[in-house]
Design an enzyme around this catalytic site. Structure first.
Site, PDB file in Angstrom:
ATOM      1  N   LYS A 286      51.742  88.188  48.721  1.00 37.86           N
ATOM      2  CA  LYS A 286      51.154  87.024  48.037  1.00 37.86           C
ATOM      3  C   LYS A 286      51.936  85.743  48.359  1.00 37.86           C
ATOM      4  O   LYS A 286      51.352  84.720  48.674  1.00 37.86           O
ATOM      5  CB  LYS A 286      51.159  87.213  46.503  1.00 37.86           C
ATOM      6  CG  LYS A 286      50.365  88.396  46.000  1.00 37.86           C
ATOM      7  CD  LYS A 286      50.285  88.389  44.483  1.00 37.86           C
ATOM      8  CE  LYS A 286      51.604  88.615  43.785  1.00 37.86           C
ATOM      9  NZ  LYS A 286      52.192  89.952  44.003  1.00 37.86           N
TER      10      LYS A 286
ATOM     11  N   ARG B 242      58.570  98.062  38.800  1.00 40.82           N
ATOM     12  CA  ARG B 242      57.644  96.928  38.977  1.00 40.82           C
ATOM     13  C   ARG B 242      56.238  97.441  39.284  1.00 40.82           C
ATOM     14  O   ARG B 242      55.256  96.887  38.792  1.00 40.82           O
ATOM     15  CB  ARG B 242      58.129  96.006  40.103  1.00 40.82           C
ATOM     16  CG  ARG B 242      59.342  95.195  39.683  1.00 40.82           C
ATOM     17  CD  ARG B 242      59.975  94.513  40.865  1.00 40.82           C
ATOM     18  NE  ARG B 242      59.179  93.418  41.364  1.00 40.82           N
ATOM     19  CZ  ARG B 242      59.396  92.825  42.533  1.00 40.82           C
ATOM     20  NH1 ARG B 242      60.359  93.236  43.321  1.00 40.82           N
ATOM     21  NH2 ARG B 242      58.636  91.828  42.905  1.00 40.82           N
TER      22      ARG B 242
ATOM     23  N   ARG C 247      62.820  93.716  52.246  1.00 44.93           N
ATOM     24  CA  ARG C 247      62.741  92.284  51.946  1.00 44.93           C
ATOM     25  C   ARG C 247      64.149  91.746  51.638  1.00 44.93           C
ATOM     26  O   ARG C 247      64.935  92.393  50.982  1.00 44.93           O
ATOM     27  CB  ARG C 247      61.833  92.087  50.731  1.00 44.93           C
ATOM     28  CG  ARG C 247      61.459  90.647  50.515  1.00 44.93           C
ATOM     29  CD  ARG C 247      60.181  90.546  49.768  1.00 44.93           C
ATOM     30  NE  ARG C 247      60.378  90.699  48.333  1.00 44.93           N
ATOM     31  CZ  ARG C 247      59.444  90.364  47.455  1.00 44.93           C
ATOM     32  NH1 ARG C 247      58.282  89.884  47.863  1.00 44.93           N
ATOM     33  NH2 ARG C 247      59.656  90.525  46.182  1.00 44.93           N
TER      34      ARG C 247
ATOM     35  N   ARG D  85      49.312  87.814  35.122  1.00 42.91           N
ATOM     36  CA  ARG D  85      49.866  89.163  35.302  1.00 42.91           C
ATOM     37  C   ARG D  85      49.512  90.069  34.137  1.00 42.91           C
ATOM     38  O   ARG D  85      49.874  91.239  34.151  1.00 42.91           O
ATOM     39  CB  ARG D  85      51.378  89.058  35.421  1.00 42.91           C
ATOM     40  CG  ARG D  85      51.912  89.377  36.811  1.00 42.91           C
ATOM     41  CD  ARG D  85      53.409  89.230  36.778  1.00 42.91           C
ATOM     42  NE  ARG D  85      54.080  89.854  37.867  1.00 42.91           N
ATOM     43  CZ  ARG D  85      54.574  89.213  38.916  1.00 42.91           C
ATOM     44  NH1 ARG D  85      54.393  87.922  39.058  1.00 42.91           N
ATOM     45  NH2 ARG D  85      55.244  89.874  39.833  1.00 42.91           N
TER      46      ARG D  85
ATOM     47  N   ARG E  35      67.277  90.887  46.748  1.00 40.85           N
ATOM     48  CA  ARG E  35      66.978  90.413  45.387  1.00 40.85           C
ATOM     49  C   ARG E  35      67.205  91.578  44.430  1.00 40.85           C
ATOM     50  O   ARG E  35      66.827  92.704  44.752  1.00 40.85           O
ATOM     51  CB  ARG E  35      65.509  89.995  45.345  1.00 40.85           C
ATOM     52  CG  ARG E  35      65.305  88.512  45.164  1.00 40.85           C
ATOM     53  CD  ARG E  35      63.873  88.127  45.378  1.00 40.85           C
ATOM     54  NE  ARG E  35      62.956  88.706  44.397  1.00 40.85           N
ATOM     55  CZ  ARG E  35      61.656  88.410  44.322  1.00 40.85           C
ATOM     56  NH1 ARG E  35      61.134  87.542  45.154  1.00 40.85           N
ATOM     57  NH2 ARG E  35      60.881  88.960  43.426  1.00 40.85           N
TER      58      ARG E  35
HETATM   59  P1  AMP Z   1      57.437  87.707  41.674  1.00 46.15           P
HETATM   60  O1  AMP Z   1      58.352  86.799  42.412  1.00 46.15           O
HETATM   61  O2  AMP Z   1      56.065  87.148  41.466  1.00 46.15           O
HETATM   62  O3  AMP Z   1      57.415  89.098  42.227  1.00 46.15           O
HETATM   63  O4  AMP Z   1      58.034  87.835  40.181  1.00 46.15           O
HETATM   64  C1  AMP Z   1      59.330  88.355  39.971  1.00 46.15           C
HETATM   65  C2  AMP Z   1      59.494  88.709  38.506  1.00 46.15           C
HETATM   66  O5  AMP Z   1      59.327  87.542  37.688  1.00 46.15           O
HETATM   67  C3  AMP Z   1      58.467  89.706  37.954  1.00 46.15           C
HETATM   68  O6  AMP Z   1      58.831  91.061  38.211  1.00 46.15           O
HETATM   69  C4  AMP Z   1      58.526  89.381  36.459  1.00 46.15           C
HETATM   70  O7  AMP Z   1      59.699  89.907  35.865  1.00 46.15           O
HETATM   71  C5  AMP Z   1      58.679  87.868  36.465  1.00 46.15           C
HETATM   72  N1  AMP Z   1      57.355  87.192  36.452  1.00 46.15           N
HETATM   73  C6  AMP Z   1      56.822  86.433  37.445  1.00 46.15           C
HETATM   74  N2  AMP Z   1      55.608  85.972  37.089  1.00 46.15           N
HETATM   75  C7  AMP Z   1      55.365  86.441  35.853  1.00 46.15           C
HETATM   76  C8  AMP Z   1      54.270  86.330  34.953  1.00 46.15           C
HETATM   77  N3  AMP Z   1      53.158  85.641  35.265  1.00 46.15           N
HETATM   78  N4  AMP Z   1      54.355  86.958  33.752  1.00 46.15           N
HETATM   79  C9  AMP Z   1      55.462  87.655  33.414  1.00 46.15           C
HETATM   80  N5  AMP Z   1      56.536  87.809  34.213  1.00 46.15           N
HETATM   81  C10 AMP Z   1      56.498  87.215  35.424  1.00 46.15           C
END
Ligand code: AMP
Length: 213
Positions: free
Chosen positions: A13, A171, A127, A88, A160
């Site tokens: 994404k 996740r 990654r 989400r 990360r």
């Molecule tokens: P991402 O970079 O989108 O994979 O997000 C990394 C982490 O940030 C996720 O595993 C969640 O812990 C948190 N996170 C990101 N976006 C959201 C969201 N819309 N709602 C809740 N937690 C989020």
């Protein structure tokens, strides 16, 4: 143009959102990036978010609500937005509907990036993030595995915390339980496109652009 880029963690994404946002002059809204910026600033919000993110859990909807309102308001200065990592949960999808109505912007299109879980886990385990500029890369895509393609820093790649294997598995579990139901909630209401995310990056971009035409 208003887009939701939807899919499991690691499906690509962020990569597609970066390319599409610069090609189409859309604001790229990544809630994950916003949260990581908060963590880096040491804010109370960032500290709360970090504990959850490190375990692969979601940050509560009420904390995300303010963040997303601000970001979407800012997107009014662009040709639209690409949401990456939001909504989400079904409650977040309802919040998005509310914001879209309040701001009288067109309903976004839903672009679903599809990929198999085992391939996603393998991708996420390769990654890395550049500790110098923050760029996320995948080692499989790099000709020189130690050089950041963006800032050219050498040997600065780190994993990360939420890309560690046990966290990746959590996740995906959270994705299946809380995030996947968003599709059932939104697909009848929004123009929806399903794209095979396991093709090379440029092909995925091309297929998204083609679908959106
Ligand atoms: P991402 O970079 O989108 O994979 O997000 C990394 C982490 O940030 C996720 O595993 C969640 O812990 C948190 N996170 C990101 N976006 C959201 C969201 N819309 N709602 C809740 N937690 C989020």
């Amino acid at each position: 143009m208003y887009l939701i880029l939807f899919g499991a963690p690691g499906v690509g994404k962020g990569t597609q959102a970066k390319i599409l946002s610069s090609t189409l002059d859309l604001k790229h809204i990544s809630t994950g990036d916003i949260l990581r910026t908060e963590i880096a600033s040491g804010s109370d919000f960032g500290i709360k978010a970090k504990a959850l993110m490190d375990k692969g859990e979601l940050v509560p909807d009420e904390l995300i609500a303010d963040v997303i309102r601000l970001a979407i308001n800012d997107a009014l200065n662009y040709n639209g937005f690409i949401l990456d990592g939001f909504p989400r949960t079904v409650d977040q999808a309802k919040l998005l509907e509310k914001i879209v109505k309040e701001l009288k912007i067109p309903a976004p299109a839903l672009v679903i990036l599809k990929g198999e879980d085992d391939i996603i886990v393998r991708r996420l385990s390769k990654r890395r993030q550049c500790a110098n500029c923050g760029m996320i890369v995948n080692l499989s895509d790099l000709a020189h595995k130690e050089i950041c393609p963006t800032c050219k820093a050498v040997d600065k790649f780190i994993v990360r915390k939420d890309d560690k294997e046990e966290v990746i598995i959590n996740r995906l579990k959270v994705y299946r339980a809380e995030t996947r139901p968003v599709v059932a909630y939104l697909e009848d209401k929004l123009k929806t496109f399903r794209i095979d995310a396991l093709q090379p990056v440029a092909v995925v971009t091309q297929n998204i652009m083609q679908a959106l035409k």
